[in-house]
Motif scaffolding. Structure first.
Motif, PDB file in Angstrom:
ATOM      1  N   THR A 133       5.325 -38.661  30.347  1.00 11.47           N
ATOM      2  CA  THR A 133       4.960 -39.796  29.487  1.00 11.47           C
ATOM      3  C   THR A 133       3.693 -40.489  29.964  1.00 11.47           C
ATOM      4  O   THR A 133       2.843 -40.853  29.163  1.00 11.47           O
ATOM      5  CB  THR A 133       6.111 -40.831  29.364  1.00 11.47           C
ATOM      6  OG1 THR A 133       6.708 -40.990  30.638  1.00 11.47           O
ATOM      7  CG2 THR A 133       7.125 -40.405  28.349  1.00 11.47           C
TER       8      THR A 133
ATOM      9  N   ARG B 228      -5.312 -36.161  30.971  1.00 10.98           N
ATOM     10  CA  ARG B 228      -4.952 -37.499  30.529  1.00 10.98           C
ATOM     11  C   ARG B 228      -6.098 -38.480  30.832  1.00 10.98           C
ATOM     12  O   ARG B 228      -6.469 -39.286  29.991  1.00 10.98           O
ATOM     13  CB  ARG B 228      -3.680 -37.913  31.247  1.00 10.98           C
ATOM     14  CG  ARG B 228      -2.925 -39.002  30.560  1.00 10.98           C
ATOM     15  CD  ARG B 228      -2.450 -38.598  29.168  1.00 10.98           C
ATOM     16  NE  ARG B 228      -1.243 -37.811  29.199  1.00 10.98           N
ATOM     17  CZ  ARG B 228      -0.019 -38.298  29.021  1.00 10.98           C
ATOM     18  NH1 ARG B 228       0.142 -39.569  28.765  1.00 10.98           N
ATOM     19  NH2 ARG B 228       1.031 -37.524  29.069  1.00 10.98           N
TER      20      ARG B 228
ATOM     21  N   PRO C 239      -6.611 -34.407  23.907  1.00 14.78           N
ATOM     22  CA  PRO C 239      -5.345 -34.435  23.167  1.00 14.78           C
ATOM     23  C   PRO C 239      -4.274 -33.603  23.876  1.00 14.78           C
ATOM     24  O   PRO C 239      -4.586 -32.594  24.520  1.00 14.78           O
ATOM     25  CB  PRO C 239      -5.705 -33.812  21.813  1.00 14.78           C
ATOM     26  CG  PRO C 239      -7.039 -33.198  21.982  1.00 14.78           C
ATOM     27  CD  PRO C 239      -7.717 -33.855  23.123  1.00 14.78           C
ATOM     28  N   THR C 240      -3.026 -34.058  23.764  1.00 12.19           N
ATOM     29  CA  THR C 240      -1.939 -33.349  24.451  1.00 12.19           C
ATOM     30  C   THR C 240      -1.217 -32.381  23.522  1.00 12.19           C
ATOM     31  O   THR C 240      -0.342 -31.651  23.938  1.00 12.19           O
ATOM     32  CB  THR C 240      -0.914 -34.362  25.020  1.00 12.19           C
ATOM     33  OG1 THR C 240      -0.674 -35.346  24.015  1.00 12.19           O
ATOM     34  CG2 THR C 240      -1.428 -35.052  26.267  1.00 12.19           C
ATOM     35  N   ASN C 241      -1.624 -32.397  22.239  1.00 11.71           N
ATOM     36  CA  ASN C 241      -0.893 -31.566  21.283  1.00 11.71           C
ATOM     37  C   ASN C 241      -1.555 -30.222  21.000  1.00 11.71           C
ATOM     38  O   ASN C 241      -1.165 -29.504  20.103  1.00 11.71           O
ATOM     39  CB  ASN C 241      -0.699 -32.353  19.971  1.00 11.71           C
ATOM     40  CG  ASN C 241      -2.038 -32.787  19.401  1.00 11.71           C
ATOM     41  OD1 ASN C 241      -3.083 -32.575  20.040  1.00 11.71           O
ATOM     42  ND2 ASN C 241      -2.026 -33.380  18.217  1.00 11.71           N
ATOM     43  N   ARG C 242      -2.591 -29.882  21.738  1.00 12.56           N
ATOM     44  CA  ARG C 242      -3.179 -28.544  21.556  1.00 12.56           C
ATOM     45  C   ARG C 242      -3.656 -28.032  22.922  1.00 12.56           C
ATOM     46  O   ARG C 242      -3.931 -28.835  23.823  1.00 12.56           O
ATOM     47  CB  ARG C 242      -4.352 -28.593  20.569  1.00 12.56           C
ATOM     48  CG  ARG C 242      -5.532 -29.432  21.070  1.00 12.56           C
ATOM     49  CD  ARG C 242      -6.848 -29.041  20.385  1.00 12.56           C
ATOM     50  NE  ARG C 242      -7.923 -29.973  20.680  1.00 12.56           N
ATOM     51  CZ  ARG C 242      -8.710 -29.909  21.746  1.00 12.56           C
ATOM     52  NH1 ARG C 242      -8.534 -28.973  22.672  1.00 12.56           N
ATOM     53  NH2 ARG C 242      -9.675 -30.790  21.925  1.00 12.56           N
TER      54      ARG C 242
END
Ligand code: GLU
Length: 372
Positions: free
Chosen positions: A26, A65, A70-73
């Motif tokens: 997180t 981070r 981006p953390t989604n790709r």
């Protein structure tokens, strides 16, 4: 739980630690409590006189981070190289801080595939690791992701950790994983899946347990762990796969935590000698009777004892060591190129630097690299 006797009591161990144990998903920052527990475990091992190397991932996960990727790709190459450069410094700082609490000095060692596949670089990496361990330092190893591109990558730290175990002559590699071992099926889906407690050989049945290439070949999957196990076992090292999410994993292992043990039938020194003995010979060193006696007593071969050099070889190649009658006394990995070996033959160690113009290693063939 009371301490159990491990199937292998290591003198030197490598612990492989994955990003998901180190980095909080997180916040994208280091899980400092877990790190502190691991540091206490490392201090216990050091206190018992064991050498410890940590192979730690987490550079890319920490750096992405910070850089706001981006953390989604998945990241493209330059992004992951940049993320690694930013994250590695944080990773090292984290380890340094938690281990310093126990008075332990750490070192950052970044390797690429070539450091294990190129013989000369392999010898250099090995010598550096030994020099650090000999001084009680705990090396923190990772892939040099900032310069590594796909063709020259280990690709994952499972394989890297096995190469490091082999390079350092470790007798145990502990893989801290999401699973507490190798299972006969996927324990998330198959309720009949059983853990395999001991593996002595990677058979096709064992490989089948790791699943199809497509499904489980992802980073950190069982397939790469089995490849790592094969490398470790070949070099005389045992390997344990265990759940790393517990607070002090090495304490848990010593208290009998569930895991799979991969056991080798050789020890690291014997496995290494077998490997050296099987290498292609690139040249010959003819030695005098004093040197022959010294080798028989387990010493290294110094330039002073060499009377002739034949063949063309580079540093790290295998050579045959023969006496004046031409009888083979041993084989070993040579620390000098043939050109430099010719320059220093017969010289005392103190004369080598002025002849070569740089301070070279004292031994022409180090005793650890010699098979008699
Ligand atoms: N070297 C990568 C990193 O530090 C991780 C590779 C892996 O975990 O297999 O982010």
């Amino acid at each position: 739980m009371a301490a159990v006797t491990l199937p292998v009591e290591p003198g030197r161990l490598v612990v492989k630690i994955g990003s998901n144990l180190l980095v909080d998903p997180t916040t994208g920052t280091l899980r400092l409590d877990w790190l502190a527990g691991m540091a206490a475990d490392v201090a216990d091992e050091r206190g018992a006189g064991r050498d410890v190397i940590l192979v730690s991932s987490g550079a890319i996960a920490l750096g992405r981070r910070v850089l706001g990727f981006p953390t989604n790709r998945p990241l493209v190459l330059e992004e992951s190289q940049a993320a690694a450069a930013v994250g590695q410094i944080r990773l090292s700082r984290g380890w340094e801080a938690v281990l310093a609490e126990h008075g332990i000095v750490t070192a950052q060692v970044l390797l690429t595939l070539e450091d294990s596949s190129n013989r000369r670089r392999y010898l250099n990496s090995r010598a550096t690791l030994n020099a650090l361990l000999g001084r009680g330092v705990v090396p923190i190893v990772n892939e040099n992701d900032t310069v590594a591109t796909d063709e020259i990558r280990f690709g994952d730290n499972d394989r890297l950790s096995a190469q490091v175990a082999s390079m350092a002559g470790a007798d145990l590699l502990v893989m801290l994983s999401d699973f507490d071992g190798l299972f006969t099926g996927d324990p998330r889906r198959d309720h009949n899946a059983r853990r395999v407690d001991f593996v002595r050989e990677i058979t096709p049945e064992i490989e089948a347990m790791a699943g199809e290439a497509g499904s489980v070949a992802s980073k950190g999957g069982m397939r790469t762990k089995l490849m790592a196990a094969a490398t470790a076992m070949r070099s005389g090292s045992a390997m344990a796969i265990m759940d790393g999410s517990v607070n002090r994993p090495l304490t848990a292992l010593r208290n009998g935590a569930a895991c799979t043990w991969f056991l080798s039938d050789a020890d690291p020194a014997t496995a290494r000698k077998k490997w050296i003995a099987g290498m292609k010979i690139r040249g010959r060193l003819i030695i005098d009777s004093g040197a022959e006696m010294a080798l028989g007593n387990g010493n290294s071969l110094l330039p002073a004892g060499v009377v002739a050099v034949s063949g063309e070889f580079g540093r790290g190649d295998a050579v045959s060591v023969r006496n004046r009658d031409g009888r083979e006394v041993g084989r070993g990995l040579v620390s000098y190129s043939s050109a430099d070996a010719r320059l220093v033959l017969g010289l005392k160690s103190s004369e080598i630097k002025s002849r070569l113009g740089y301070p070279a290693r004292a031994a022409l063939v180090h005793r650890d690299d010699l098979v008699i």
